[in-house]
Write an enzyme that holds these catalytic residues in place. Sequence first.
Site, mmCIF file in Angstrom:
data_model
loop_
_atom_site.group_PDB
_atom_site.id
_atom_site.type_symbol
_atom_site.label_atom_id
_atom_site.label_comp_id
_atom_site.label_asym_id
_atom_site.label_seq_id
_atom_site.Cartn_x
_atom_site.Cartn_y
_atom_site.Cartn_z
ATOM 1 C CD GLU A 29 -0.696 -1.616 7.820
ATOM 2 O OE1 GLU A 29 -0.666 -0.961 8.987
ATOM 3 O OE2 GLU A 29 0.496 -1.109 7.086
ATOM 4 C CG ASP A 76 0.346 -4.265 1.757
ATOM 5 O OD1 ASP A 76 0.192 -4.979 2.798
ATOM 6 O OD2 ASP A 76 1.605 -2.878 2.314
ATOM 7 C CE LYS A 125 2.856 -5.858 4.238
ATOM 8 N NZ LYS A 125 2.404 -4.843 5.037
ATOM 9 C CD GLU A 175 7.430 -0.590 8.354
ATOM 10 O OE1 GLU A 175 7.545 0.163 7.567
ATOM 11 O OE2 GLU A 175 6.248 -1.520 8.064
ATOM 12 C CG ASP A 197 -0.715 -0.499 2.275
ATOM 13 O OD1 ASP A 197 0.719 -0.082 2.509
ATOM 14 O OD2 ASP A 197 -1.222 0.002 3.652
ATOM 15 C CB SER A 198 4.460 1.916 0.102
ATOM 16 O OG SER A 198 5.187 0.822 -0.481
#
Length: 269
Positions: A111, A79, A109, A178, A40-41
């Site tokens: 979070e 993501d 993925k 992270e 999502d970056s």
Amino acid sequence: MTTTRGLRNREKPITMLTAYDALTARLVDAAEIDLILVGDSMATTVLGYDDTLPVTLDEAVSHTAAVVRGTDDALVVADMPFLSVGVDDSETVRNAGRMLQEAGADAVKLESGPHTVEITDRLTQLGIPVMAHLGLTPQHVNQLGGYTRQGTTTEAAEEILSLARDHEEAGAFALVLEHVPANVAAEITDALEIPTIGIGAGPDCDGQVLVSSDVMGLTEDQPPFAEQFGDVAAAMSESIDSYREAVESGAFPADEHSHVEESVDDLTD
């Protein structure tokens, strides 16, 4: 070809980079990177947003599909965007399912936190491989008060370890750690059977992940744990400047770039 099961048997450290389009994916895949993360970056690197929160599910699906079209061997992990997971169980399953069914990703993925343990278990039962993500979770930037290092107290580190074990038990095939202290990441890595992939988490994780624009020198303000391994921005600027100069001087297009059709009559007659 990289598989979720094969990651556990790796002798070399796992390599992972982000990509958001087919062109970058082809280059990353050709370099024999193990995993490609469609992060999502993309919000800050290619879409011009200030943080990752505005990325929509449709955007994530579209960019993931592009990466899949450019990839042959790397395992593609999509993501899950902000609010696409955890609001409603059935919606979570549908959203994650789209990444595999429509976009062709190999895994998703999340979070992670206490709320994603049951979600991880449910998704893996349905055949959707899940990579967990603990430590700094950028989608919680407003709650965290910034992109600060996590796990810096014994209590916080123990919570990350506990959540890591919970997600492993729930079926996660790997864990991203992270921006946590290197010693904390090392202990978590030793405690788990699934591989850990670090970003700003020291050298003792089972692998490393970075944002591709940081690696290639396309980012103006890199995070403290990133490393620039090339200067693609300089090469791009030089190419663009050379193009402008060639057009303005009349050097481009040259004869070899043009075609004259002799059979076409003089249109002014």
